[in-house]
Design a protein around this motif. Structure first.
Motif, PDB file in Angstrom:
ATOM      1  N   SER A  23       0.825  -1.207   0.000  1.00 11.41           N
ATOM      2  CA  SER A  23       0.000   0.000   0.000  1.00 11.41           C
ATOM      3  C   SER A  23       0.860   1.258   0.000  1.00 11.41           C
ATOM      4  O   SER A  23       0.335   2.362  -0.133  1.00 11.41           O
ATOM      5  N   LEU A  24       2.170   1.083   0.167  1.00 12.40           N
ATOM      6  CA  LEU A  24       3.092   2.203   0.182  1.00 12.40           C
ATOM      7  C   LEU A  24       3.344   2.709  -1.238  1.00 12.40           C
ATOM      8  O   LEU A  24       2.957   2.061  -2.219  1.00 12.40           O
ATOM      9  N   LEU A  25       4.007   3.828  -1.350  1.00 17.03           N
ATOM     10  CA  LEU A  25       4.468   4.307  -2.647  1.00 17.03           C
ATOM     11  C   LEU A  25       5.656   3.452  -3.082  1.00 17.03           C
ATOM     12  O   LEU A  25       6.036   2.514  -2.398  1.00 17.03           O
ATOM     13  N   LEU A  26       6.247   3.776  -4.210  1.00 19.37           N
ATOM     14  CA  LEU A  26       7.342   2.972  -4.737  1.00 19.37           C
ATOM     15  C   LEU A  26       8.363   2.677  -3.650  1.00 19.37           C
ATOM     16  O   LEU A  26       8.909   3.573  -3.030  1.00 19.37           O
ATOM     17  N   THR A  27       8.634   1.404  -3.437  1.00 18.86           N
ATOM     18  CA  THR A  27       9.614   1.008  -2.436  1.00 18.86           C
ATOM     19  C   THR A  27      10.423  -0.174  -2.953  1.00 18.86           C
ATOM     20  O   THR A  27       9.888  -1.031  -3.657  1.00 18.86           O
ATOM     21  N   THR A  28      11.691  -0.198  -2.593  1.00 17.45           N
ATOM     22  CA  THR A  28      12.610  -1.209  -3.130  1.00 17.45           C
ATOM     23  C   THR A  28      13.022  -2.244  -2.111  1.00 17.45           C
ATOM     24  O   THR A  28      13.836  -3.102  -2.417  1.00 17.45           O
ATOM     25  N   THR A  29      12.475  -2.165  -0.889  1.00 17.13           N
ATOM     26  CA  THR A  29      12.858  -3.126   0.136  1.00 17.13           C
ATOM     27  C   THR A  29      11.754  -4.161   0.335  1.00 17.13           C
ATOM     28  O   THR A  29      10.572  -3.808   0.374  1.00 17.13           O
ATOM     29  N   PRO A  30      12.113  -5.439   0.477  1.00 13.08           N
ATOM     30  CA  PRO A  30      11.080  -6.464   0.674  1.00 13.08           C
ATOM     31  C   PRO A  30      10.246  -6.232   1.934  1.00 13.08           C
ATOM     32  O   PRO A  30       9.078  -6.606   1.976  1.00 13.08           O
ATOM     33  N   GLN A  31      10.841  -5.595   2.925  1.00 12.16           N
ATOM     34  CA  GLN A  31      10.095  -5.337   4.159  1.00 12.16           C
ATOM     35  C   GLN A  31       8.924  -4.396   3.945  1.00 12.16           C
ATOM     36  O   GLN A  31       8.000  -4.351   4.757  1.00 12.16           O
ATOM     37  N   GLY A  32       8.945  -3.667   2.849  1.00 15.64           N
ATOM     38  CA  GLY A  32       7.860  -2.734   2.569  1.00 15.64           C
ATOM     39  C   GLY A  32       6.631  -3.365   1.955  1.00 15.64           C
ATOM     40  O   GLY A  32       5.606  -2.709   1.804  1.00 15.64           O
TER      41      GLY A  32
END
Length: 123
Positions: free
Chosen positions: A100-109
């Motif tokens: 549901s976050l904006l563009l994120t590159t970490t799997p935790q996101g």
């Protein structure tokens, strides 16, 4: 949460192409940022690409930029990863994920994951 199912993996020769698909079901697909990650045995899950809810914005890992393209079809509840000029080092299990976050590159996101699809690139 959204349920995700990947398909399209397989064995390909170096220099070849594959297109992965990730079909989503559950809540509204267009409300999720989508990402692709990959993982090899004994290593962490690595970011590959991500695409915004509308598809207007994308980010890529340096190792795949210019060779891979992420896209989505919100009418079909599907996200794609077109992989060209494949290299043996691209061999991995590829996972799609939703956040549901904006563009994120970490799997935790990411909080929803598919089961993965194996991609093997032979030299």
């Amino acid at each position: 949460q959204v349920q995700l199912v990947e398909s399209g993996g397989g064995l390909v020769q170096a220099g070849g192409s594959l297109r992965l698909s990730c079909a989503a079901s559950g809540r509204t697909f267009s409300s999720y940022t989508m990402g692709w990650f990959r993982q090899t045995p004994g290593k962490e899950r690595d970011f590959v690409a991500t695409i915004s809810r509308s598809g207007a914005n994308t980010l890529y890992a340096h190792s795949v930029k210019g060779r891979f393209t992420i896209s989505r079809d919100n009418a079909k509840n599907t996200v794609y990863l077109q992989m060209n000029s494949l290299k043996p080092e691209d061999t991995a299990i590829y996972y799609c994920a939703a956040t549901s976050l904006l563009l994120t590159t970490t799997p935790q996101g990411y909080n929803s994951w598919g089961q993965g699809t194996q991609v093997t690139v032979a030299s």
